[in-house]
Design an enzyme around this catalytic site. Sequence first.
Site, short mmCIF file in Angstrom:
data_model
loop_
_atom_site.label_atom_id
_atom_site.label_comp_id
_atom_site.label_asym_id
_atom_site.label_seq_id
_atom_site.Cartn_x
_atom_site.Cartn_y
_atom_site.Cartn_z
N CYS A 12 0.82 -1.21 0.00
CA CYS A 12 0.00 0.00 0.00
C CYS A 12 0.86 1.27 0.00
O CYS A 12 1.46 1.59 -1.01
CB CYS A 12 -0.99 -0.05 1.16
SG CYS A 12 -2.43 1.01 0.92
N HIS A 63 -4.02 -5.16 0.10
CA HIS A 63 -3.68 -5.71 1.40
C HIS A 63 -3.79 -7.23 1.41
O HIS A 63 -4.87 -7.78 1.67
CB HIS A 63 -4.59 -5.13 2.48
CG HIS A 63 -4.27 -3.72 2.84
ND1 HIS A 63 -3.56 -3.38 3.97
CD2 HIS A 63 -4.52 -2.55 2.20
CE1 HIS A 63 -3.40 -2.07 4.03
NE2 HIS A 63 -3.98 -1.54 2.96
N GLU A 108 -2.82 -9.24 3.61
CA GLU A 108 -3.17 -9.74 4.95
C GLU A 108 -4.67 -9.69 5.20
O GLU A 108 -5.15 -10.24 6.19
CB GLU A 108 -2.44 -8.92 6.01
CG GLU A 108 -3.10 -7.63 6.43
CD GLU A 108 -3.04 -6.53 5.39
OE1 GLU A 108 -3.77 -5.54 5.53
OE2 GLU A 108 -2.26 -6.66 4.42
#
Length: 368
Positions: free
Chosen positions: A258, A344, A346
Amino acid sequence: MKYQKRQKAIILLADGTIFYGKAVGNKQGTAFGEVCFNTGMTGYQEIFTDPSYFGQLMVTTNAHIGNYGTNSDEIESDSVKIAGLICKNFSYDYSRDDADKSLEDFLNENNLLAISDVDTRALVSYIRDNGAMNAVISTDVDNIEDLKKQLSEVPNMEGLELASKVSTKEPYFFGDENATYKVSALDIGIKKNILRNIAKRDVYIKVFPYNSTFSDLESFNPDGYFLSNGPGDPEPLVDAQNVAKEIIKRDLPLFGICLGHQVIALANGVSTYKMHNGHRGINHPVKNIKTGKGEITSQNHGFAVKREEAEAHTDLEITHVHLNDNTVAGLAMKSKNCFSVQYHPEASPGPHDSEYLFDQFIENIKNK
């Protein structure tokens, strides 16, 4: 239902447009920030505590917020990071066995102003058409002109450095000190679930403040380096860009997510720009150019890398693209051990289609 006589509240946009709602609970006050929206149907607690949202008024497009309460294990930082909450229906009661408390109590503990009973479909449609902009939410509904004056003094997100507001003040460790690999992470707004995903791959992490130097990160004698997500405009982050340049110059394993992805682009002389309304949600389609496979991804960013500059760069290749608008979603250097993604992997909240990127980072460390 609680709070039958809740106070009136407004959303005043920078262009003078007003939307109406009611204060959540007994909370009164005023909050400023850039208004943006997230299309996720779940994960509101993780969104509210994500440092990347610092300084933003969050509009949730899911009609019901608060219905499953909050859990202390589901935070992405040490506190709520959004500037304020705007929603349609706020649930004061919750129905999840492992919830610690109601969302109302959670927000009150963090002193966050929230307003509900807003026509969020109309508000989101307006933002889509007119772009993300500064706004104010307030229960001070009789002083519109004063609110306009205060709002005019709020700095725009473009050019705004916010990493210093959310970064750790002192270095700290995460994971098992006896792990096989070590990684130095630059915290420009890091999420806890990123640390969990790296650590569970047999990695011990030392997290450094946003303004740390390459020498600081190198002192941990790491096997790899990581640049985190975070809020604000990447261009003012000159220290972080210099760190990236030093890592790249030495051809050390580097992974960015990001804001970290944008910093890596800037370190390579590729510009970034503020998007019309950004990507924020957990169902964004991305194509992996190398494999041809699609991924459903979690995204949260208001800035992006200029595609034409990335395409023209002799040592960069675009590895992933966003299928809705063809913006750059991933980069890799052809001659260096460096790659990054705009989204993202995660998740938290979101799908796990992209977790392989953490494995790729570890493979890059092994093969350095």
